[in-house]
Design a protein around this motif. Structure first.
Motif, mmCIF file in Angstrom:
data_model
loop_
_atom_site.group_PDB
_atom_site.id
_atom_site.type_symbol
_atom_site.label_atom_id
_atom_site.label_comp_id
_atom_site.label_asym_id
_atom_site.label_seq_id
_atom_site.Cartn_x
_atom_site.Cartn_y
_atom_site.Cartn_z
ATOM 1 N N SER A 217 0.772 -1.086 -0.150
ATOM 2 C CA SER A 217 -0.212 0.073 0.044
ATOM 3 C C SER A 217 0.754 1.400 0.025
ATOM 4 O O SER A 217 0.471 2.488 -0.565
ATOM 5 N N THR A 218 2.060 1.253 0.724
ATOM 6 C CA THR A 218 2.886 2.533 0.760
ATOM 7 C C THR A 218 3.466 2.680 -0.616
ATOM 8 O O THR A 218 3.519 3.816 -1.243
ATOM 9 N N VAL A 219 3.579 1.666 -1.389
ATOM 10 C CA VAL A 219 4.240 2.006 -2.992
ATOM 11 C C VAL A 219 2.975 2.400 -3.819
ATOM 12 O O VAL A 219 3.345 3.673 -4.349
ATOM 13 N N GLN A 220 1.893 1.986 -3.620
ATOM 14 C CA GLN A 220 0.596 2.456 -4.124
ATOM 15 C C GLN A 220 0.322 3.965 -3.914
ATOM 16 O O GLN A 220 0.028 4.932 -4.718
ATOM 17 N N ASP A 221 0.516 4.294 -2.650
ATOM 18 C CA ASP A 221 0.438 5.690 -2.222
ATOM 19 C C ASP A 221 1.311 6.801 -2.824
ATOM 20 O O ASP A 221 0.971 7.724 -3.122
ATOM 21 N N SER A 222 2.616 6.388 -3.031
ATOM 22 C CA SER A 222 3.573 7.119 -3.504
ATOM 23 C C SER A 222 3.284 7.231 -4.980
ATOM 24 O O SER A 222 3.677 8.389 -5.539
ATOM 25 N N LEU A 223 2.705 6.323 -5.732
ATOM 26 C CA LEU A 223 2.313 6.511 -7.051
ATOM 27 C C LEU A 223 1.267 7.320 -7.419
ATOM 28 O O LEU A 223 1.061 8.019 -8.160
ATOM 29 N N HIS A 224 0.144 7.108 -6.567
ATOM 30 C CA HIS A 224 -1.222 7.696 -6.619
ATOM 31 C C HIS A 224 -1.534 8.268 -5.467
ATOM 32 O O HIS A 224 -2.549 7.431 -4.687
ATOM 33 N N PRO A 225 -0.928 9.411 -4.892
ATOM 34 C CA PRO A 225 -1.332 9.832 -3.615
ATOM 35 C C PRO A 225 -3.131 10.058 -3.555
ATOM 36 O O PRO A 225 -3.692 10.703 -4.427
ATOM 37 N N PHE B 13 -7.399 2.883 -10.309
ATOM 38 C CA PHE B 13 -7.378 4.025 -9.228
ATOM 39 C C PHE B 13 -8.028 5.137 -9.433
ATOM 40 O O PHE B 13 -8.361 5.292 -10.750
ATOM 41 N N HIS B 14 -8.823 5.788 -8.436
ATOM 42 C CA HIS B 14 -9.520 6.854 -8.824
ATOM 43 C C HIS B 14 -9.237 8.020 -7.492
ATOM 44 O O HIS B 14 -9.384 7.545 -6.466
ATOM 45 N N PRO B 15 -9.404 9.122 -7.633
ATOM 46 C CA PRO B 15 -9.261 10.270 -6.809
ATOM 47 C C PRO B 15 -10.548 9.980 -5.766
ATOM 48 O O PRO B 15 -11.437 9.738 -6.134
ATOM 49 N N ALA C 262 0.609 9.418 -15.476
ATOM 50 C CA ALA C 262 0.579 7.847 -15.265
ATOM 51 C C ALA C 262 0.895 7.299 -13.777
ATOM 52 O O ALA C 262 0.113 6.406 -13.296
ATOM 53 N N MET C 263 1.571 8.026 -13.217
ATOM 54 C CA MET C 263 2.282 7.917 -11.911
ATOM 55 C C MET C 263 1.704 8.612 -11.101
ATOM 56 O O MET C 263 1.453 8.283 -9.585
ATOM 57 N N ARG C 264 1.432 9.816 -11.072
ATOM 58 C CA ARG C 264 0.819 10.907 -10.253
ATOM 59 C C ARG C 264 0.137 11.857 -10.937
ATOM 60 O O ARG C 264 0.586 12.215 -12.065
ATOM 61 N N GLU C 265 -0.945 12.407 -10.202
ATOM 62 C CA GLU C 265 -1.592 13.595 -10.764
ATOM 63 C C GLU C 265 -1.542 14.815 -10.155
ATOM 64 O O GLU C 265 -1.208 14.698 -9.041
ATOM 65 N N PRO C 266 -1.606 15.963 -10.491
ATOM 66 C CA PRO C 266 -1.564 16.923 -9.765
ATOM 67 C C PRO C 266 -2.582 16.919 -8.898
ATOM 68 O O PRO C 266 -3.568 16.484 -8.748
ATOM 69 N N LEU D 145 9.926 10.196 -7.104
ATOM 70 C CA LEU D 145 10.078 8.642 -7.041
ATOM 71 C C LEU D 145 11.456 8.222 -6.769
ATOM 72 O O LEU D 145 11.745 7.248 -6.002
ATOM 73 N N LEU D 146 12.541 8.770 -7.594
ATOM 74 C CA LEU D 146 13.614 8.164 -7.575
ATOM 75 C C LEU D 146 14.248 8.490 -5.961
ATOM 76 O O LEU D 146 14.956 7.686 -5.208
ATOM 77 N N LYS D 147 13.797 9.981 -5.295
ATOM 78 C CA LYS D 147 14.350 10.069 -4.003
ATOM 79 C C LYS D 147 13.765 9.252 -3.103
ATOM 80 O O LYS D 147 14.324 8.772 -2.071
ATOM 81 N N ARG D 148 12.443 8.798 -3.104
ATOM 82 C CA ARG D 148 11.627 8.061 -2.150
ATOM 83 C C ARG D 148 12.428 6.556 -2.327
ATOM 84 O O ARG D 148 12.444 6.153 -1.274
ATOM 85 N N HIS D 149 12.799 6.177 -3.415
ATOM 86 C CA HIS D 149 13.434 4.981 -3.621
ATOM 87 C C HIS D 149 14.877 4.880 -3.030
ATOM 88 O O HIS D 149 14.944 3.657 -2.308
#
Length: 401
Positions: free
Chosen positions: A64-72, A105-107, A358-362, A389-393
Motif C-alpha cells: 500500500s505504501t508503494v501505491q500511495d507514493s504513485l497515486h497519492p 485507481f480513482h481520486p 501515469a504515476m501521479r496527478e496534480p 520517486l527516485l528520491k523515495r526509492h
C-alpha cells in the motif's frame, strides 16, 4: 528488487489466487516488480519509470505504501454489484476494505476540494481547438434537445411573476419551462454518462492495438484512459440506483453509442490531439451541467433530490454513511474536472510523449480550477514526479525493497 522472503510469499499465494482471479495473475517470478531506471532515461521514449503488477489479495496491504507514493489520495474501485450491495456502515467499520474485482485507481476528495471546483473553459488557440469546439457545440445542441434541458433563468421567472402578479410556485416554474423536473435531470445525467464513458475506452483500445501492432510501449496512456472510462461508468451506475430508464431512453442510448463510438474511433485514428481536446471541452460542459444541478438543489428547486446517496456512490468515493445525493454530485463534478484537466493536457502532448499523469496527478485543487497544462508544463511535472520517486526509492533503500 523484491526480497527472497517476499518472492517466496508471492509464489505461495499466487497459485491459490489464480484460480479465482485469473485475469490478475502474472507469472510468479514477476508478480511484483519495482524497476527504477537511471536518470539518463528519457520519459519521452515511452518506458515507464515504475512497473507494478497486480498481486494476490492477501499481499495488497504490504504494498500500500508503494501505491500511495504513485497515486497519492487514490483508492481502488470495486465491482458495481459489490459496491451496491455492501452497506456503507459495514464498509466504514473495516476501513472501507471490500472485495475487489479490478484494481483501477480513482481520486477521492475532501469537502474543500469538491466545493472549490470551478467552471473554466480553455481558449481556442489552434484550428484543431476550433474544430473540437464546433463539434461540442453541435453535440450540446442535440443533447439539450434530446433531454429537454433548460436551466433556470431568474430574469424570465421575475418577468413572468410580474405578469401574473404573484410569486410563482415550483410547479408553475416547471410548467413554464423555467425549471427542470427531477425526471428531466436524471435523464440528462444518465444520457451524459453513457456518452462520457465512450472516449476513454475507445482511445485505450486503439492505443492498445497500436502497441501490439508496433510492439512498442504505450507510455502510460492506456491505463489513464481506462481509469477515465471506468470512472464514468461508476457515475452511471450511481444514477441507475435511483432511477431506471425506459425503453425509449435505452433505444436512444444504443443509437447514440453506436454513432458516437464509431465516429470517435475514426477521428482518433486521424487526430488523437483533436479528440482529446474534444473530450476536454465535453468535460467542461459536464462540469457546467453538474454545477447548475448543484445550484438548483441548494436553491430548493429540486426537493426530490433531498435524499441519501446510493450505497455504490458512498463506497466508491469513501463518503460518510450519511452522505446525500448533493454530496454525490459534488464528487462527480470533481471527477469531471479531473477528466477535463487530463484531456486538455494530453491534447497538448505528442502521441509519443510519456503520459505525465501515469504515476501521479496534480493536486485536486489544480485539477478543479485549471483547464489543463500545456506540453512544457506537463513534461516539467513529469520530471518532478520522476525525481520524487527516485528520491523515495533511494531513501527507502533495502528496508522496503
Amino acid at each position: 528488487m523484491i526480497t527472497y522472503q517476499a518472492r517466496s510469499a508471492l509464489r505461495r499465494n499466487t497459485s491459490n489466487h489464480c484460480s479465482k482471479h485469473v485475469s490478475f495473475c502474472a507469472p510468479t517470478k514477476r508478480t511484483l516488480t519495482l524497476a527504477t531506471r537511471s536518470r539518463s532515461d528519457s520519459l519521452a521514449n515511452g518506458k515507464p519509470l515504475t512497473t507494478i503488477l497486480v498481486t494476490p489479495q492477501g499481499l495488497r496491504r504490504s504494498i500500500s505504501t508503494v501505491q500511495d507514493s504513485l497515486h497519492p489520495r487514490s483508492q481502488t474501485a470495486a465491482s458495481a454489484s459489490q459496491l451496491a450491495s455492501v452497506p456503507s456502515s459495514e464498509v466504514s467499520e473495516d476501513n472501507r476494505k471490500i472485495v475487489e474485482d479490478w484494481l483501477l485507481f480513482h481520486p477521492t476528495y475532501t469537502k474543500d476540494e469538491v466545493e472549490a471546483v470551478k467552471v473554466v473553459h480553455r481558449a481556442n488557440l489552434t484550428l484543431s481547438d476550433r474544430v473540437a469546439d464546433w463539434a461540442i457545440g453541435a453535440i450540446r445542441w442535440t443533447f439539450d434537445a434530446a433531454t429537454g434541458y433548460a436551466h433556470f433563468d431568474a430574469k424570465k421567472a421575475d418577468e413572468l411573476a410580474k405578469k401574473r402578479g404573484a410569486t410563482l410556485s415550483l410547479q408553475e416554474l416547471r410548467e413554464a419551462g423555467l425549471a427542470m423536473s427531477p425526471k428531466l435531470w436524471m435523464r440528462r445525467f444518465i444520457f451524459l454518462e453513457t456518452i462520457a464513458g465512450v472516449p476513454g475506452s475507445a482511445a485505450a483500445i486503439l492505443r492498445h492495438l497500436k502497441s501490439l501492432r508496433t510492439m512498442e510501449r504505450d507510455g502510460g496512456w492506456i491505463h489513464t484512459l481506462l481509469q477515465e472510462s471506468e470512472n464514468e461508468r461508476i457515475h452511471l451506475f450511481s444514477f441507475l440506483e435511483i432511477t431506471k430508464p425506459g425503453r425509449f431512453m435505452r433505444l436512444m442510448t444504443m443509437a447514440a453509442q453506436g454513432v458516437f463510438t464509431s465516429a470517435f474511433a475514426l477521428a482518433y485514428v486521424i487526430s488523437p490531439r483533436i479528440c482529446h481536446r474534444f473530450v476536454g471541452k465535453l468535460e467542461e460542459q459536464a462540469v457546467l451541467t453538474y454545477t447548475l444541478a448543484i445550484d438548483e438543489i441548494k436553491a430548493g428547486r429540486l426537493p426530490e433530490f433531498d435524499r441519501k446517496a446510493p450505497e455504490i456512490a458512498i463506497n466508491y468515493w469513501r463518503m460518510q454513511p450519511a452522505a446525500t445525493f448533493l454530496d454525490m454530485l459534488y464528487q462527480i463534478r470533481a471527477d469531471e474536472a479531473t477528466h477535463r484537466f487530463i484531456n486538455h493536457s494530453l491534447a497538448d502532448l505528442k502521441s509519443t510523449d510519456m503520459n505525465p499523469f501515469a504515476m501521479r496527478e496534480p493536486s485536486a485543487s489544480i485539477r478543479g480550477t485549471e483547464p489543463g497544462y500545456d506540453r512544457e508544463k506537463s513534461l516539467a511535472f513529469s520530471e518532478t514526479v520522476k525525481e520524487d520517486l527516485l528520491k523515495r526509492h533511494r531513501e527507502s533503500g533495502k528496508a522496503a525493497w
